[in-house]
Design a protein around this motif. Structure first.
Motif, PDB file in Angstrom:
ATOM      1  N   MET A 150     -41.143   8.544  52.981  1.00  0.00           N
ATOM      2  CA  MET A 150     -40.515   7.419  52.564  1.00  0.00           C
ATOM      3  C   MET A 150     -40.163   6.381  53.886  1.00  0.00           C
ATOM      4  N   LEU A 151     -41.070   5.496  53.353  1.00  0.00           N
ATOM      5  CA  LEU A 151     -40.666   3.991  54.137  1.00  0.00           C
ATOM      6  C   LEU A 151     -39.412   3.426  54.593  1.00  0.00           C
ATOM      7  N   SER A 152     -39.306   2.768  55.638  1.00  0.00           N
ATOM      8  CA  SER A 152     -38.427   2.335  55.972  1.00  0.00           C
ATOM      9  C   SER A 152     -38.031   0.541  55.201  1.00  0.00           C
ATOM     10  N   GLN A 153     -37.012   0.204  55.274  1.00  0.00           N
ATOM     11  CA  GLN A 153     -36.814  -1.203  54.586  1.00  0.00           C
ATOM     12  C   GLN A 153     -37.348  -2.494  54.842  1.00  0.00           C
ATOM     13  N   LYS A 154     -37.180  -1.913  56.562  1.00  0.00           N
ATOM     14  CA  LYS A 154     -39.072  -3.326  57.354  1.00  0.00           C
ATOM     15  C   LYS A 154     -39.671  -3.119  56.703  1.00  0.00           C
ATOM     16  N   GLN A 175     -39.353 -12.469  46.831  1.00  0.00           N
ATOM     17  CA  GLN A 175     -39.331 -11.633  46.785  1.00  0.00           C
ATOM     18  C   GLN A 175     -37.531 -10.598  47.927  1.00  0.00           C
ATOM     19  N   ALA A 176     -36.495 -11.723  47.341  1.00  0.00           N
ATOM     20  CA  ALA A 176     -35.126 -10.963  47.987  1.00  0.00           C
ATOM     21  C   ALA A 176     -35.300 -10.609  48.890  1.00  0.00           C
ATOM     22  N   GLN A 202     -40.915  -1.894  53.953  1.00  0.00           N
ATOM     23  CA  GLN A 202     -40.851  -2.900  52.454  1.00  0.00           C
ATOM     24  C   GLN A 202     -40.806  -3.586  52.485  1.00  0.00           C
ATOM     25  N   TYR A 203     -40.020  -4.345  52.807  1.00  0.00           N
ATOM     26  CA  TYR A 203     -40.278  -5.660  53.197  1.00  0.00           C
ATOM     27  C   TYR A 203     -41.236  -6.679  53.774  1.00  0.00           C
ATOM     28  N   ALA A 204     -42.509  -6.062  54.483  1.00  0.00           N
ATOM     29  CA  ALA A 204     -43.502  -6.276  54.719  1.00  0.00           C
ATOM     30  C   ALA A 204     -43.975  -6.058  54.065  1.00  0.00           C
ATOM     31  N   LEU A 205     -44.613  -5.360  53.118  1.00  0.00           N
ATOM     32  CA  LEU A 205     -45.905  -5.254  51.986  1.00  0.00           C
ATOM     33  C   LEU A 205     -45.004  -5.591  50.914  1.00  0.00           C
ATOM     34  N   ARG A 206     -43.785  -6.225  50.601  1.00  0.00           N
ATOM     35  CA  ARG A 206     -43.756  -7.067  49.712  1.00  0.00           C
ATOM     36  C   ARG A 206     -44.073  -8.201  49.869  1.00  0.00           C
ATOM     37  N   ALA A 207     -43.888  -9.130  51.398  1.00  0.00           N
ATOM     38  CA  ALA A 207     -44.086  -9.909  51.572  1.00  0.00           C
ATOM     39  C   ALA A 207     -45.306 -10.973  51.651  1.00  0.00           C
ATOM     40  N   ALA A 235     -38.989 -13.748  58.918  1.00  0.00           N
ATOM     41  CA  ALA A 235     -39.527 -14.615  60.039  1.00  0.00           C
ATOM     42  C   ALA A 235     -40.481 -13.465  61.191  1.00  0.00           C
ATOM     43  N   ALA A 236     -39.106 -12.553  61.561  1.00  0.00           N
ATOM     44  CA  ALA A 236     -39.551 -11.976  62.390  1.00  0.00           C
ATOM     45  C   ALA A 236     -40.599 -10.669  61.977  1.00  0.00           C
ATOM     46  N   ILE A 237     -40.549 -10.657  60.757  1.00  0.00           N
ATOM     47  CA  ILE A 237     -41.693  -9.367  60.100  1.00  0.00           C
ATOM     48  C   ILE A 237     -43.238 -10.011  59.569  1.00  0.00           C
TER      49      ILE A 237
END
Length: 66
Positions: free
Chosen positions: A1-5, A34-35, A7-12, A42-44
């Motif tokens: 399973m991917l971490s939330q961070k 992407q909510a 997942q956010y990076a992939l969506r970005a 910004a950090a990602i």
């Protein structure tokens, strides 16, 4: 399973790729589409830039692009 961070990076990256050809995309636009919390995004995006996945441009017409 991917971490939330992760997942956010992939969506970005997906959002930046989807808007390819529109010029640099601002963090606020990516975050809204992407909510993703803008400060966390910004950090990602900074890490993605360091890794060579995205590029950025500064200024009023700046943002992120592939």
């Amino acid at each position: 399973m991917l971490s939330q961070k992760c997942q956010y990076a992939l969506r970005a990256v997906f959002e930046v790729a989807k808007r390819s050809g529109e010029g640099p995309i601002k963090i606020e636009a990516i975050a809204k589409a992407q909510a993703i919390p803008p400060r966390f995004l910004a950090a990602i995006l900074n890490q993605l830039k360091q890794g060579g996945f995205v590029q950025s441009r500064r200024g009023s017409d700046g943002g992120y692009f592939l």
